[in-house]
Design a protein around this motif. Structure first.
Motif, mmCIF file in Angstrom:
data_model
loop_
_atom_site.group_PDB
_atom_site.id
_atom_site.type_symbol
_atom_site.label_atom_id
_atom_site.label_comp_id
_atom_site.label_asym_id
_atom_site.label_seq_id
_atom_site.Cartn_x
_atom_site.Cartn_y
_atom_site.Cartn_z
ATOM 1 N N ALA A 1 0.837 -1.207 0.000
ATOM 2 C CA ALA A 1 0.000 0.000 0.000
ATOM 3 C C ALA A 1 0.870 1.254 0.000
ATOM 4 N N ILE A 2 1.984 1.220 0.704
ATOM 5 C CA ILE A 2 2.904 2.362 0.711
ATOM 6 C C ILE A 2 3.426 2.624 -0.696
ATOM 7 N N ILE A 3 3.809 1.553 -1.383
ATOM 8 C CA ILE A 3 4.296 1.699 -2.758
ATOM 9 C C ILE A 3 3.194 2.270 -3.658
ATOM 10 N N LEU A 4 1.985 1.751 -3.503
ATOM 11 C CA LEU A 4 0.877 2.230 -4.327
ATOM 12 C C LEU A 4 0.534 3.684 -4.044
ATOM 13 N N VAL A 5 0.565 4.074 -2.770
ATOM 14 C CA VAL A 5 0.291 5.469 -2.414
ATOM 15 C C VAL A 5 1.329 6.370 -3.058
ATOM 16 N N GLU A 6 2.592 5.983 -2.951
ATOM 17 C CA GLU A 6 3.654 6.788 -3.568
ATOM 18 C C GLU A 6 3.462 6.879 -5.078
ATOM 19 N N PHE A 7 3.077 5.782 -5.691
ATOM 20 C CA PHE A 7 2.892 5.770 -7.141
ATOM 21 C C PHE A 7 1.722 6.646 -7.568
#
Length: 168
Positions: free
Chosen positions: A64-70
Motif C-alpha cells: 500500500a505504501i508503494i501504491l500510495v507513492e505511485f
C-alpha cells in the motif's frame, strides 16, 4: 511483491494472496491449539505459524505504501503548492502505514503470539504435573516465552507429560 501483482496480474491478486497467507497462519494456530494436550511439541510448531497473520498485514501495508507513492505523484502542470500538498499527504500516509503495520509486525511475536501460547499451555497443563517439577516450572514460570525459550519449555513439558502418562 504484492505491488507487482497489483500492477501486472490483477488488482485483487495481492488482496487475495495476503488474505490466504494470513488465514493460513490463523488456521494453523487454531489447529495447534487443539493439539496441545496430545503433542505439545507439534502443537507449538503449528501455533508459531501465527506469525503469518501480521506478516501478511505488514506485506499488504508495504504494498500500500508503494501504491500510495505511485498514485500520489505530482502531475505535470500542477502548481508548486499542489505538489507540496500531495508530497506531504503522501508522506503522512506512508509514515502512518509504516508505523501501524510494518513496525507493529516486528514485535508481534513477543507482544501477542508468545502470550497466547503461554496462556494456552497454562490453561491445558495448569495442575497436570507435580508441584515444583521441571514440567510444572516450565508451564508456570512467568519469564519470557520468546521462541527459543518456549521451545525449551515445551520440551520439558513433553518430557513431564511422558513421565506422568507413560510412553505412547
Amino acid at each position: 511483491m504484492l505491488a507487482f501483482f497489483w500492477f501486472y496480474v490483477s488488482v485483487w491478486s495481492p488482496v487475495l494472496l495476503a488474505a490466504v497467507v494470513g488465514l493460513l497462519g490463523w488456521g494453523l494456530f487454531r489447529v495447534g491449539r487443539s493439539k496441545v494436550s496430545e503433542n505439545p511439541v507439534k502443537a507449538l510448531r503449528l501455533m508459531e505459524w501465527r506469525i503469518l497473520l501480521p506478516g501478511s498485514l505488514a506485506a499488504a501495508a508495504s504494498a500500500a505504501i508503494i501504491l500510495v507513492e505511485f498514485y500520489l505523484q505530482a502531475k505535470e502542470g500542477w502548481s508548486d503548492q499542489d505538489k507540496r500538498i500531495v508530497a506531504a499527504f503522501s508522506t503522512a500516509i506512508t509514515t502512518c502505514l509504516g508505523a501501524l503495520f510494518v513496525k507493529g509486525a516486528e514485535s508481534y511475536d513477543k507482544s501477542w503470539i508468545a502470550q497466547q501460547i503461554r496462556q494456552c499451555f497454562q490453561d491445558v497443563f495448569a495442575n497436570s504435573f507435580p508441584r515444583g517439577s521441571e514440567a510444572d516450572l516450565a508451564v508456570n514460570e512467568e519469564s519470557d516465552w520468546d521462541p527459543a525459550d518456549r521451545r525449551e519449555r515445551v520440551q520439558r513439558i513433553a518430557q513431564g507429560l511422558e513421565a506422568t502418562q507413560g510412553p505412547g
